[in-house]
Design an enzyme around this catalytic site. Structure first.
Site, PDB file in Angstrom:
ATOM      1  N   ASN A   9       0.852  -1.190   0.000  1.00 24.08           N
ATOM      2  CA  ASN A   9       0.000   0.000   0.000  1.00 24.08           C
ATOM      3  C   ASN A   9       0.895   1.250   0.000  1.00 24.08           C
ATOM      4  OD1 ASN A   9      -1.418   2.270   1.074  1.00 24.08           O
ATOM      5  ND2 ASN A   9      -3.079   0.919   1.695  1.00 24.08           N
ATOM      6  N   ASP A  11      -0.166   4.502  -0.184  1.00 20.52           N
ATOM      7  CA  ASP A  11      -0.893   5.739   0.161  1.00 20.52           C
ATOM      8  C   ASP A  11       0.009   6.797   0.795  1.00 20.52           C
ATOM      9  OD1 ASP A  11      -3.226   4.521  -0.633  1.00 20.52           O
ATOM     10  OD2 ASP A  11      -3.968   4.144   1.388  1.00 20.52           O
ATOM     11  N   HIS A  12       0.921   6.336   1.655  1.00 16.94           N
ATOM     12  CA  HIS A  12       1.654   7.324   2.446  1.00 16.94           C
ATOM     13  C   HIS A  12       2.810   7.986   1.697  1.00 16.94           C
ATOM     14  CE1 HIS A  12      -1.150   6.855   5.514  1.00 16.94           C
ATOM     15  NE2 HIS A  12      -0.926   5.558   5.623  1.00 16.94           N
ATOM     16  N   ARG A  20       3.313  18.988   1.243  1.00 19.83           N
ATOM     17  CA  ARG A  20       3.939  20.189   0.694  1.00 19.83           C
ATOM     18  C   ARG A  20       3.259  20.714  -0.561  1.00 19.83           C
ATOM     19  NH1 ARG A  20       9.152  21.762   1.960  1.00 19.83           N
ATOM     20  NH2 ARG A  20       9.421  21.529   4.185  1.00 19.83           N
ATOM     21  N   HIS A  45      -5.700   3.551  -1.687  1.00 18.17           N
ATOM     22  CA  HIS A  45      -7.027   3.853  -1.145  1.00 18.17           C
ATOM     23  C   HIS A  45      -7.411   5.250  -1.618  1.00 18.17           C
ATOM     24  CE1 HIS A  45      -9.678   4.089   2.766  1.00 18.17           C
ATOM     25  NE2 HIS A  45     -10.355   4.352   1.677  1.00 18.17           N
ATOM     26  N   ARG A  47      -9.578   7.940  -1.017  1.00 18.78           N
ATOM     27  CA  ARG A  47     -10.538   8.383   0.005  1.00 18.78           C
ATOM     28  C   ARG A  47     -11.438   9.474  -0.534  1.00 18.78           C
ATOM     29  NH1 ARG A  47     -10.461   7.616   5.487  1.00 18.78           N
ATOM     30  NH2 ARG A  47      -9.041   5.989   6.152  1.00 18.78           N
ATOM     31  N   ARG A  51      -7.286  12.665   0.734  1.00 22.49           N
ATOM     32  CA  ARG A  51      -6.208  13.157   1.614  1.00 22.49           C
ATOM     33  C   ARG A  51      -4.836  12.616   1.230  1.00 22.49           C
ATOM     34  NH1 ARG A  51      -7.545   9.935   7.157  1.00 22.49           N
ATOM     35  NH2 ARG A  51      -9.581  10.898   6.840  1.00 22.49           N
ATOM     36  N   GLU A  72      -8.728   0.326  -2.881  1.00 28.98           N
ATOM     37  CA  GLU A  72      -9.619   0.335  -1.711  1.00 28.98           C
ATOM     38  C   GLU A  72     -10.581   1.505  -1.845  1.00 28.98           C
ATOM     39  OE1 GLU A  72      -6.193  -1.231   1.411  1.00 28.98           O
ATOM     40  OE2 GLU A  72      -7.126   0.716   1.702  1.00 28.98           O
ATOM     41  N   THR A 102      -7.028   6.574  10.204  1.00 24.72           N
ATOM     42  CA  THR A 102      -6.894   5.463   9.264  1.00 24.72           C
ATOM     43  C   THR A 102      -8.153   4.614   9.380  1.00 24.72           C
ATOM     44  OG1 THR A 102      -5.523   3.555   8.646  1.00 24.72           O
ATOM     45  CG2 THR A 102      -5.605   4.069  10.984  1.00 24.72           C
ATOM     46  N   THR A 103      -8.269   3.554   8.568  1.00 24.26           N
ATOM     47  CA  THR A 103      -9.491   2.729   8.577  1.00 24.26           C
ATOM     48  C   THR A 103      -9.584   1.999   9.917  1.00 24.26           C
ATOM     49  OG1 THR A 103      -9.042   2.444   6.231  1.00 24.26           O
ATOM     50  CG2 THR A 103     -10.825   1.131   7.164  1.00 24.26           C
ATOM     51  N   GLU A 153     -10.830  -9.414   3.570  1.00 20.51           N
ATOM     52  CA  GLU A 153      -9.552  -9.011   4.155  1.00 20.51           C
ATOM     53  C   GLU A 153      -9.821  -8.786   5.639  1.00 20.51           C
ATOM     54  OE1 GLU A 153      -6.964  -6.496   1.982  1.00 20.51           O
ATOM     55  OE2 GLU A 153      -6.126  -5.578   3.781  1.00 20.51           O
ATOM     56  N   HIS A 194      -3.560  -4.277   7.891  1.00 18.19           N
ATOM     57  CA  HIS A 194      -3.656  -3.134   8.791  1.00 18.19           C
ATOM     58  C   HIS A 194      -2.712  -3.245   9.981  1.00 18.19           C
ATOM     59  CE1 HIS A 194      -5.117   0.533  10.513  1.00 18.19           C
ATOM     60  NE2 HIS A 194      -5.696   0.749   9.360  1.00 18.19           N
ATOM     61  N   GLY A 216       1.203  -1.324   4.375  1.00 20.15           N
ATOM     62  CA  GLY A 216       1.530   0.016   3.908  1.00 20.15           C
ATOM     63  C   GLY A 216       2.361   0.844   4.860  1.00 20.15           C
TER      64      GLY A 216
HETATM   65  N1  PXP Z   1      -5.727  -3.154   4.089  1.00 20.33           N
HETATM   66  C1  PXP Z   1      -6.745  -2.265   4.138  1.00 20.33           C
HETATM   67  C2  PXP Z   1      -8.095  -2.724   3.704  1.00 20.33           C
HETATM   68  C3  PXP Z   1      -6.527  -0.947   4.571  1.00 20.33           C
HETATM   69  O1  PXP Z   1      -7.562  -0.080   4.624  1.00 20.33           O
HETATM   70  C4  PXP Z   1      -5.222  -0.552   4.921  1.00 20.33           C
HETATM   71  C5  PXP Z   1      -4.968   0.859   5.343  1.00 20.33           C
HETATM   72  O2  PXP Z   1      -5.258   1.721   4.296  1.00 20.33           O
HETATM   73  C6  PXP Z   1      -4.199  -1.504   4.821  1.00 20.33           C
HETATM   74  C7  PXP Z   1      -4.486  -2.800   4.430  1.00 20.33           C
HETATM   75  C8  PXP Z   1      -2.786  -1.161   5.148  1.00 20.33           C
HETATM   76  O3  PXP Z   1      -2.655  -0.845   6.482  1.00 20.33           O
HETATM   77  P1  PXP Z   1      -1.294  -0.230   7.017  1.00 20.33           P
HETATM   78  O4  PXP Z   1      -1.050   1.021   6.248  1.00 20.33           O
HETATM   79  O5  PXP Z   1      -1.550  -0.014   8.462  1.00 20.33           O
HETATM   80  O6  PXP Z   1      -0.219  -1.256   6.745  1.00 20.33           O
END
Ligand code: PXP
Length: 241
Positions: A9, A11-12, A20, A45, A47, A51, A72, A102-103, A153, A194, A216
């Site tokens: 993942n 996202d970050h 920035r 993801h 959102r 974000r 996601e 977070t989720t 999941e 997660h 992630g």
């Molecule tokens: N799986 C799902 C369905 C998620 O929503 C997330 C967080 O976006 C992750 C996995 C990854 O979680 P983490 O970033 O805590 O590793």
């Protein structure tokens, strides 16, 4: 037993970029590197509040990567339409609250099963593998099967947090094992995600029946210190057992 797949993942990477308002670091570049370094899929993801990942990231990543893209989404009309437009290989439906960091938990299938059943039907008609992000809960697993999800999941946030805080995980671990067994027995493919770190991955990878891990925040964070390549390689080695 086959080694579980690793979905990364990213996202970050977008979180850092957006901090920035610049174009870097690029989630597309991260997706291409994640592919190069041996991940089995890329997870993003999108959102509602955009974000981190934005629509342009989704478009670019879908166009450029060769490994499967796992998108996601919250169970909303907007997100379903976006999924049908870009046709990611996989969709994972997750609950989404605006104010959460977070989720925070799994889907409430008791309350939303009809809406989610219809979403699954539309996605599967376009051959998109559809997964539901749920807690390790027998009822939720049975409903997921009933409304035709391909996979579930399991939200591993609680057990990972307990491990970080050095709390006793026995009860949570048993719950996970039993839930994963039930899901496999009724024909659902099981994924986990997660809050997973190197140490929680070591414990979770010993549970039979998990086909895919989606990781992630920790993996991307660790890349700052050891590099994305090493971070992915280390997770892959752990999952191999
Ligand atoms: N799986 C799902 C369905 C998620 O929503 C997330 C967080 O976006 C992750 C996995 C990854 O979680 P983490 O970033 O805590 O590793």
């Amino acid at each position: 037993m086959k080694t579980p797949r690793l979905g990364v993942n990213i996202d970050h990477v977008a979180t850092v970029r957006n901090a920035r308002g610049e174009k870097y670091p690029s989630p597309l570049r991260a997706a291409l590197l994640v592919q190069k370094y041996g991940a089995d899929s890329v997870t993003i993801h999108l959102r509602e509040d955009r974000r981190h990942i934005i629509d342009r990231d989704l478009k670019e990543i879908k166009e450029r990567i060769k490994i499967p893209l796992n998108l996601e989404i919250g169970p909303t009309k907007e997100m379903v339409n976006i999924s049908l437009k870009y046709k990611p290989d996989y969709v994972c439906i997750v609950p989404e609250k605006r104010k959460e960091i977070t989720t925070e938990g799994g889907l409430n299938l008791k309350k939303n099963s009809e809406i989610i059943r219809k979403i699954i039907k539309r996605l599967k008609a376009k051959k998109i593998r559809t997964s539901l992000f749920i807690e390790p809960d027998f009822n939720a697993i049975k409903i997921a099967k009933k409304i035709n999800a391909d996979c579930i999941e399991i939200h591993t946030g609680k057990i990972c947090k307990y491990l970080n805080e050095k709390k006793n995980i026995k009860k949570e671990y048993q719950k996970l094992v039993k839930s994963i067994d039930l899901a496999n027995n009724i024909g659902l493919e099981v994924h986990a995600g997660h809050g997973i770190t190197f140490s929680s991955a070591k414990i979770l990878s010993k549970i039979n029946g998990i086909k895919e891990f989606n990781i992630g925040h920790f993996l991307i964070g660790e890349s700052i210190f050891i590099g994305l390549n090493n971070s992915i390689k280390k997770f892959k080695k752990i999952l191999k057992k």
